[in-house]
Design a protein around this motif. Structure first.
Motif, mmCIF file in Angstrom:
data_model
loop_
_atom_site.group_PDB
_atom_site.id
_atom_site.type_symbol
_atom_site.label_atom_id
_atom_site.label_comp_id
_atom_site.label_asym_id
_atom_site.label_seq_id
_atom_site.Cartn_x
_atom_site.Cartn_y
_atom_site.Cartn_z
ATOM 1 N N GLU A 21 0.832 -1.204 0.000
ATOM 2 C CA GLU A 21 0.000 0.000 0.000
ATOM 3 C C GLU A 21 0.868 1.256 0.000
ATOM 4 O O GLU A 21 0.590 2.222 -0.720
ATOM 5 N N ALA A 22 1.943 1.248 0.772
ATOM 6 C CA ALA A 22 2.852 2.395 0.803
ATOM 7 C C ALA A 22 3.528 2.590 -0.552
ATOM 8 O O ALA A 22 3.672 3.721 -1.030
ATOM 9 N N GLN A 23 3.911 1.494 -1.186
ATOM 10 C CA GLN A 23 4.540 1.584 -2.505
ATOM 11 C C GLN A 23 3.561 2.149 -3.530
ATOM 12 O O GLN A 23 3.927 2.985 -4.347
ATOM 13 N N LEU A 29 1.792 9.476 -5.792
ATOM 14 C CA LEU A 29 2.273 10.811 -5.450
ATOM 15 C C LEU A 29 3.406 11.267 -6.365
ATOM 16 O O LEU A 29 3.489 12.439 -6.717
ATOM 17 N N GLN A 30 4.284 10.358 -6.748
ATOM 18 C CA GLN A 30 5.403 10.733 -7.602
ATOM 19 C C GLN A 30 4.977 11.043 -9.028
ATOM 20 O O GLN A 30 5.627 11.821 -9.716
ATOM 21 N N ASP A 34 0.700 17.641 -10.062
ATOM 22 C CA ASP A 34 0.933 18.752 -9.147
ATOM 23 C C ASP A 34 2.406 18.846 -8.720
ATOM 24 O O ASP A 34 2.867 19.909 -8.340
ATOM 25 N N ARG A 35 3.133 17.757 -8.787
ATOM 26 C CA ARG A 35 4.555 17.788 -8.422
ATOM 27 C C ARG A 35 5.384 18.509 -9.472
ATOM 28 O O ARG A 35 6.488 18.948 -9.205
ATOM 29 N N HIS A 36 4.868 18.604 -10.691
ATOM 30 C CA HIS A 36 5.629 19.172 -11.801
ATOM 31 C C HIS A 36 5.176 20.586 -12.151
ATOM 32 O O HIS A 36 5.551 21.113 -13.183
ATOM 33 N N VAL A 57 -4.460 9.262 -11.043
ATOM 34 C CA VAL A 57 -5.220 8.430 -10.129
ATOM 35 C C VAL A 57 -5.590 9.247 -8.904
ATOM 36 O O VAL A 57 -4.749 9.918 -8.316
ATOM 37 N N LEU A 58 -6.852 9.207 -8.517
ATOM 38 C CA LEU A 58 -7.302 9.930 -7.338
ATOM 39 C C LEU A 58 -7.232 9.017 -6.123
ATOM 40 O O LEU A 58 -7.537 7.825 -6.210
#
Length: 74
Positions: A21-23, A29-30, A34-36, A57-58
């Motif tokens: 799940e963390a992966q 997120l990566q 929004d990160r870019h 993906v939401l």
């Protein structure tokens, strides 16, 4: 002896499930647009920019039944 083995196997399965799940969350997120963006907290300037930002993906909150089950396990 048998119950101890099952208990350890269950804890190991829980740990692997949590790592998976963390992966998955880190991947989402990566790859989020929004990160870019220069200022990810700012509102999009155009409708096209809005569509691009929300195209990934939401993240959904798990159902209450699943949250309760997890809280009882912990």
């Amino acid at each position: 002896m048998k119950t101890t083995v099952w208990r350890v196997a269950g804890k190991l399965a829980d740990a692997v499930r949590e790592m998976n799940e963390a992966q998955r969350l880190m991947l989402v997120l990566q790859t989020a647009m929004d990160r870019h963006v220069e200022d990810p907290g700012a509102a999009p300037d155009t409708y096209d920019e809005f569509l691009v930002r929300t195209s990934g993906v939401l993240l959904h909150e798990p159902p209450a039944r699943k949250r309760i089950r997890k809280a009882r396990r912990d």
